[in-house]
Design a protein around this motif. Structure first.
Motif, short mmCIF file in Angstrom:
data_model
loop_
_atom_site.label_atom_id
_atom_site.label_comp_id
_atom_site.label_asym_id
_atom_site.label_seq_id
_atom_site.Cartn_x
_atom_site.Cartn_y
_atom_site.Cartn_z
N GLU A 1 0.84 -1.20 0.00
CA GLU A 1 0.00 0.00 0.00
C GLU A 1 0.87 1.24 0.00
N LEU A 2 0.32 2.29 -0.58
CA LEU A 2 0.97 3.59 -0.58
C LEU A 2 0.53 4.32 0.68
N ARG B 1 0.40 10.07 14.14
CA ARG B 1 1.35 9.02 13.75
C ARG B 1 1.44 7.99 14.85
N LEU B 2 1.98 6.83 14.50
CA LEU B 2 2.29 5.85 15.53
C LEU B 2 3.40 6.43 16.39
N SER B 3 3.47 6.02 17.62
CA SER B 3 4.45 6.58 18.54
C SER B 3 5.26 5.46 19.18
N VAL B 4 6.55 5.69 19.26
CA VAL B 4 7.43 4.78 19.97
C VAL B 4 7.66 5.40 21.34
N LEU B 5 7.11 4.79 22.38
CA LEU B 5 7.25 5.36 23.73
C LEU B 5 8.52 4.91 24.39
N ALA C 1 -9.08 6.90 7.66
CA ALA C 1 -9.81 5.98 8.53
C ALA C 1 -9.16 4.61 8.60
N LYS C 2 -8.69 4.11 7.47
CA LYS C 2 -8.04 2.79 7.43
C LYS C 2 -6.80 2.78 8.33
N ASP C 3 -6.02 3.85 8.28
CA ASP C 3 -4.81 3.95 9.10
C ASP C 3 -5.17 3.95 10.59
N PHE C 4 -6.19 4.75 10.95
CA PHE C 4 -6.59 4.82 12.35
C PHE C 4 -7.15 3.47 12.83
N GLN C 5 -7.94 2.81 12.01
CA GLN C 5 -8.49 1.50 12.39
C GLN C 5 -7.37 0.48 12.59
N GLY C 6 -6.35 0.55 11.74
CA GLY C 6 -5.21 -0.36 11.87
C GLY C 6 -4.34 -0.06 13.08
N ALA C 7 -4.45 1.14 13.62
CA ALA C 7 -3.61 1.54 14.75
C ALA C 7 -4.28 1.32 16.10
N VAL C 8 -5.53 0.85 16.10
CA VAL C 8 -6.22 0.59 17.38
C VAL C 8 -5.40 -0.43 18.17
#
Length: 155
Positions: free
Chosen positions: A23-24, A151-155, A90-97
């Motif tokens: 995916e792009l 964005r995703l976060s690395v804690l 929306a797809k990105d947010f759903q995948g990040a749950v």
């Protein structure tokens, strides 16, 4: 001009990436120093390595040469979005749950504009984040229209 380039590149890239089950994630087209750079971020459920980036770069170079959607010279870069993958739709947010995220809003919510925590839900354009502060967890919702950067976060 930059928005049209991004749209045209996405239109060219998506069939190539679909064929490769990739995916792009994002496209950037910007001037860096004296040069223009077209940067594509791609992803795959099994991850992205140098081989995948090279393959996509080869196929995109050929297709971009054929269709010539960008005037002038530029450098093409293809890479993984990395550990801090942007969340754009929306797809990105759903995948990040269930994952840690960083959210920056246009307007203050409860006196602040940046939030880091676990994305626990995404429904109807609303995100719910658990933020751990000291010993308590705060759950709150943010309408997607208020999100300036996610964005995703690395804690």
């Amino acid at each position: 001009m930059s928005a049209n380039v991004k749209e045209n590149v996405a239109t060219i890239a998506n069939p190539i990436l679909d064929e490769l089950s990739m995916e792009l994630v994002d496209v950037e087209y910007k001037k860096e120093g004296k040069n223009w750079v077209l940067r594509m971020f791609i992803d795959h459920p099994d991850g992205i390595g140098l081989e995948e980036c090279s393959l996509v770069s080869e196929r995109m170079s050929q297709k971009l040469d054929e269709e010539d959607p960008i005037q002038g010279s530029y450098y093409l870069e293809v890479s993984s979005p990395g550990a801090e993958r942007p969340l754009k739709n929306a797809k990105d947010f759903q995948g990040a749950v269930g994952k840690n995220v960083y959210i920056k809003t246009y307007e203050q919510i409860d006196g602040r504009k940046t939030f880091t925590g676990e994305l626990v839900a995404y429904e109807d354009g609303e995100i719910t984040i658990n933020i751990r502060e000291k010993t308590r967890t705060i759950a709150f919702q943010v309408p997607e229209r208020l999100i300036a950067n996610a964005r995703l976060s690395v804690l």
